[in-house]
Design a protein around this motif. Structure first.
Motif, PDB file in Angstrom:
ATOM      1  N   LEU A   1     -25.064 -12.073   9.731  1.00 26.18           N
ATOM      2  CA  LEU A   1     -25.420 -13.443   9.371  1.00 26.18           C
ATOM      3  C   LEU A   1     -24.413 -14.050   8.418  1.00 26.18           C
ATOM      4  O   LEU A   1     -23.677 -13.337   7.714  1.00 26.18           O
ATOM      5  N   ILE A   2     -24.366 -15.364   8.418  1.00 30.17           N
ATOM      6  CA  ILE A   2     -23.574 -16.150   7.476  1.00 30.17           C
ATOM      7  C   ILE A   2     -24.530 -17.112   6.792  1.00 30.17           C
ATOM      8  O   ILE A   2     -25.331 -17.773   7.452  1.00 30.17           O
ATOM      9  N   HIS A   3     -24.464 -17.179   5.462  1.00 34.24           N
ATOM     10  CA  HIS A   3     -25.364 -18.085   4.743  1.00 34.24           C
ATOM     11  C   HIS A   3     -24.671 -18.646   3.510  1.00 34.24           C
ATOM     12  O   HIS A   3     -23.636 -18.142   3.057  1.00 34.24           O
ATOM     13  N   THR A   4     -25.232 -19.711   2.970  1.00 34.99           N
ATOM     14  CA  THR A   4     -24.659 -20.345   1.787  1.00 34.99           C
ATOM     15  C   THR A   4     -24.978 -19.525   0.538  1.00 34.99           C
ATOM     16  O   THR A   4     -26.009 -18.859   0.461  1.00 34.99           O
ATOM     17  N   VAL A   5     -24.079 -19.594  -0.440  1.00 34.63           N
ATOM     18  CA  VAL A   5     -24.328 -18.945  -1.730  1.00 34.63           C
ATOM     19  C   VAL A   5     -24.137 -19.908  -2.892  1.00 34.63           C
ATOM     20  O   VAL A   5     -24.299 -19.521  -4.043  1.00 34.63           O
ATOM     21  N   CYS A   6     -23.792 -21.144  -2.589  1.00 30.35           N
ATOM     22  CA  CYS A   6     -23.622 -22.160  -3.628  1.00 30.35           C
ATOM     23  C   CYS A   6     -24.637 -23.270  -3.403  1.00 30.35           C
ATOM     24  O   CYS A   6     -25.025 -23.547  -2.267  1.00 30.35           O
TER      25      CYS A   6
ATOM     26  N   VAL B   1     -29.384 -20.114   5.925  1.00 29.23           N
ATOM     27  CA  VAL B   1     -28.741 -19.282   6.937  1.00 29.23           C
ATOM     28  C   VAL B   1     -28.055 -20.203   7.949  1.00 29.23           C
ATOM     29  O   VAL B   1     -28.709 -21.043   8.571  1.00 29.23           O
ATOM     30  N   LEU B   2     -26.751 -20.047   8.100  1.00 29.41           N
ATOM     31  CA  LEU B   2     -25.982 -20.914   8.983  1.00 29.41           C
ATOM     32  C   LEU B   2     -25.780 -20.305  10.369  1.00 29.41           C
ATOM     33  O   LEU B   2     -25.624 -21.029  11.353  1.00 29.41           O
ATOM     34  N   TYR B   3     -25.759 -18.999  10.433  1.00 30.40           N
ATOM     35  CA  TYR B   3     -25.566 -18.309  11.709  1.00 30.40           C
ATOM     36  C   TYR B   3     -26.199 -16.933  11.593  1.00 30.40           C
ATOM     37  O   TYR B   3     -26.138 -16.293  10.538  1.00 30.40           O
ATOM     38  N   SER B   4     -26.792 -16.463  12.680  1.00 29.25           N
ATOM     39  CA  SER B   4     -27.351 -15.109  12.672  1.00 29.25           C
ATOM     40  C   SER B   4     -27.365 -14.555  14.085  1.00 29.25           C
ATOM     41  O   SER B   4     -27.451 -15.305  15.065  1.00 29.25           O
ATOM     42  N   ARG B   5     -27.262 -13.241  14.160  1.00 27.56           N
ATOM     43  CA  ARG B   5     -27.323 -12.567  15.454  1.00 27.56           C
ATOM     44  C   ARG B   5     -27.836 -11.150  15.259  1.00 27.56           C
ATOM     45  O   ARG B   5     -27.390 -10.443  14.352  1.00 27.56           O
ATOM     46  N   TYR B   6     -28.797 -10.746  16.101  1.00 33.55           N
ATOM     47  CA  TYR B   6     -29.306  -9.379  16.091  1.00 33.55           C
ATOM     48  C   TYR B   6     -28.671  -8.600  17.238  1.00 33.55           C
ATOM     49  O   TYR B   6     -28.355  -9.158  18.287  1.00 33.55           O
TER      50      TYR B   6
ATOM     51  N   LEU C   1     -20.015  -9.896   1.830  1.00 29.98           N
ATOM     52  CA  LEU C   1     -18.728 -10.381   1.350  1.00 29.98           C
ATOM     53  C   LEU C   1     -18.868 -11.876   1.099  1.00 29.98           C
ATOM     54  O   LEU C   1     -19.225 -12.621   2.018  1.00 29.98           O
ATOM     55  N   ALA C   2     -18.635 -12.306  -0.120  1.00 32.67           N
ATOM     56  CA  ALA C   2     -18.805 -13.716  -0.493  1.00 32.67           C
ATOM     57  C   ALA C   2     -17.444 -14.379  -0.633  1.00 32.67           C
ATOM     58  O   ALA C   2     -16.630 -13.976  -1.466  1.00 32.67           O
ATOM     59  N   VAL C   3     -17.190 -15.386   0.200  1.00 30.79           N
ATOM     60  CA  VAL C   3     -15.937 -16.131   0.187  1.00 30.79           C
ATOM     61  C   VAL C   3     -16.262 -17.590  -0.095  1.00 30.79           C
ATOM     62  O   VAL C   3     -16.889 -18.260   0.724  1.00 30.79           O
ATOM     63  N   ASN C   4     -15.840 -18.048  -1.285  1.00 32.49           N
ATOM     64  CA  ASN C   4     -16.136 -19.425  -1.677  1.00 32.49           C
ATOM     65  C   ASN C   4     -17.635 -19.711  -1.619  1.00 32.49           C
ATOM     66  O   ASN C   4     -18.414 -19.068  -2.291  1.00 32.49           O
ATOM     67  N   ALA C   5     -18.047 -20.629  -0.753  1.00 35.30           N
ATOM     68  CA  ALA C   5     -19.433 -21.092  -0.749  1.00 35.30           C
ATOM     69  C   ALA C   5     -20.330 -20.355   0.219  1.00 35.30           C
ATOM     70  O   ALA C   5     -21.509 -20.672   0.322  1.00 35.30           O
ATOM     71  N   VAL C   6     -19.783 -19.370   0.965  1.00 39.34           N
ATOM     72  CA  VAL C   6     -20.600 -18.676   1.951  1.00 39.34           C
ATOM     73  C   VAL C   6     -20.499 -17.165   1.781  1.00 39.34           C
ATOM     74  O   VAL C   6     -19.555 -16.651   1.186  1.00 39.34           O
ATOM     75  N   ALA C   7     -21.497 -16.476   2.310  1.00 33.90           N
ATOM     76  CA  ALA C   7     -21.484 -15.013   2.345  1.00 33.90           C
ATOM     77  C   ALA C   7     -21.636 -14.568   3.787  1.00 33.90           C
ATOM     78  O   ALA C   7     -22.408 -15.150   4.557  1.00 33.90           O
ATOM     79  N   LEU C   8     -20.880 -13.537   4.151  1.00 32.07           N
ATOM     80  CA  LEU C   8     -21.016 -12.896   5.450  1.00 32.07           C
ATOM     81  C   LEU C   8     -21.678 -11.547   5.218  1.00 32.07           C
ATOM     82  O   LEU C   8     -21.275 -10.801   4.316  1.00 32.07           O
ATOM     83  N   VAL C   9     -22.686 -11.238   6.010  1.00 33.60           N
ATOM     84  CA  VAL C   9     -23.517 -10.055   5.762  1.00 33.60           C
ATOM     85  C   VAL C   9     -23.719  -9.276   7.057  1.00 33.60           C
ATOM     86  O   VAL C   9     -23.981  -9.859   8.112  1.00 33.60           O
ATOM     87  N   MET C  10     -23.595  -7.946   6.947  1.00 34.06           N
ATOM     88  CA  MET C  10     -23.963  -7.063   8.043  1.00 34.06           C
ATOM     89  C   MET C  10     -25.126  -6.193   7.594  1.00 34.06           C
ATOM     90  O   MET C  10     -25.043  -5.538   6.549  1.00 34.06           O
ATOM     91  N   LEU C  11     -26.205  -6.182   8.359  1.00 34.95           N
ATOM     92  CA  LEU C  11     -27.325  -5.295   8.100  1.00 34.95           C
ATOM     93  C   LEU C  11     -27.116  -4.029   8.921  1.00 34.95           C
ATOM     94  O   LEU C  11     -27.073  -4.093  10.157  1.00 34.95           O
ATOM     95  N   CYS C  12     -26.952  -2.901   8.238  1.00 31.07           N
ATOM     96  CA  CYS C  12     -26.571  -1.653   8.900  1.00 31.07           C
ATOM     97  C   CYS C  12     -27.645  -0.582   8.734  1.00 31.07           C
ATOM     98  O   CYS C  12     -28.459  -0.634   7.808  1.00 31.07           O
ATOM     99  N   GLU C  13     -27.596   0.382   9.643  1.00 30.88           N
ATOM    100  CA  GLU C  13     -28.402   1.583   9.462  1.00 30.88           C
ATOM    101  C   GLU C  13     -27.943   2.275   8.178  1.00 30.88           C
ATOM    102  O   GLU C  13     -26.754   2.252   7.845  1.00 30.88           O
ATOM    103  N   PRO C  14     -28.862   2.867   7.420  1.00 31.58           N
ATOM    104  CA  PRO C  14     -28.501   3.432   6.114  1.00 31.58           C
ATOM    105  C   PRO C  14     -27.476   4.556   6.167  1.00 31.58           C
ATOM    106  O   PRO C  14     -26.794   4.816   5.179  1.00 31.58           O
ATOM    107  N   HIS C  15     -27.305   5.220   7.334  1.00 28.00           N
ATOM    108  CA  HIS C  15     -26.360   6.331   7.432  1.00 28.00           C
ATOM    109  C   HIS C  15     -24.950   5.884   7.788  1.00 28.00           C
ATOM    110  O   HIS C  15     -24.041   6.713   7.846  1.00 28.00           O
ATOM    111  N   GLU C  16     -24.725   4.584   8.039  1.00 25.46           N
ATOM    112  CA  GLU C  16     -23.403   4.112   8.436  1.00 25.46           C
ATOM    113  C   GLU C  16     -22.386   4.300   7.300  1.00 25.46           C
ATOM    114  O   GLU C  16     -22.718   4.230   6.116  1.00 25.46           O
TER     115      GLU C  16
END
Length: 225
Positions: A6-11, A23-28, A120-135
């Motif tokens: 997902l990509i979402h705002t942080v500011c 949340v600006l974009y998301s995909r499962y 990872l937060a870059v300027n006004a947005v954050a990019l996030v990966m939700l992972c299995e805990p063993h990754e």
């Protein structure tokens, strides 16, 4: 295995209350039965229909986004560095100065199973990966940085002309509209889909060598024509 991206705002932006994130974009990726289950009145689990899944998905992603936004705010406050907006052409510098981290999402908060959120937060947005805990966390962060670099370059996310800035100016009127797909159009979600299909096929983390990255660059450039 990466469960979601997902990509979402942080500011802060005008249409949102302080501390809120959009949340600006998301995909499962893959089957999501283990992520979206409901309880009957007697406590037994039941399968959700499509509309229930959609609403529950949006709710849980919003909870994740708020947790990440809080983590980003704390990291930036602790660093003491002044916030400076990067301009087009400064993608490499923006990535170098980007804050990053891993947040553990315990079982039930907000998903039915435990996950880790690499962000990872870059300027006004954050990019996030939700992972299995063993990754592998180093592999996950490296992949996320590659995703971020391609998003910055191909979506023009830096500067006044970026889709993110356009969204920030128009989000109040758009979000009140019934056609919320405009949000994804502004962020060119089809381009993000292409990037994910190359760098994160079906949610699988890849070891990216130099030859693979060169081939990927050619594929992405060809797909944009």
């Amino acid at each position: 295995m990466v469960v979601a991206f997902l990509i979402h705002t942080v500011c802060p932006i005008g249409a949102l209350a302080p501390g809120e994130s959009r949340v600006l974009y998301s995909r499962y990726f893959g089957p999501d039965e283990a992520l979206f289950q409901g309880d009957d009145d007697d406590g037994r689990r039941r399968q959700l229909d499509a509309e229930e899944r959609r609403l529950l998905s949006a709710e849980k992603l919003a909870l994740v986004a708020r947790q990440i936004q809080s983590a980003v705010g704390l990291r930036r406050e602790a660093s003491g560095r002044p916030s400076a907006e990067a301009l087009p052409g400064d993608e490499a510098l923006a990535l170098q100065e980007a804050e990053s981290g891993v947040l553990r999402l315990r079982r039930g908060d907000p998903y039915w199973r435990e996950l880790s959120a690499t962000w990872l937060a870059v300027n006004a947005v954050a990019l996030v990966m939700l992972c299995e805990p063993h990754e592998n966390p180093l592999l996950a962060e490296g992949t996320l940085r590659s995703l971020a670099r391609h998003c910055l370059e191909h979506l023009h996310m830096l500067g006044q002309g970026s889709e993110v800035r356009t969204l920030s100016r128009r989000i109040r009127s758009l979000w009140s509209s019934t056609n919320k797909t405009y949000l994804n159009v502004l962020l060119r979600s089809s381009r993000i889909d292409v990037i994910l299909s190359r760098l994160l096929p079906h949610g699988q983390l890849l070891f990216l060598n130099h030859r693979f990255i060169q081939s990927l660059e050619k594929d992405l450039l060809a797909s944009q024509k």
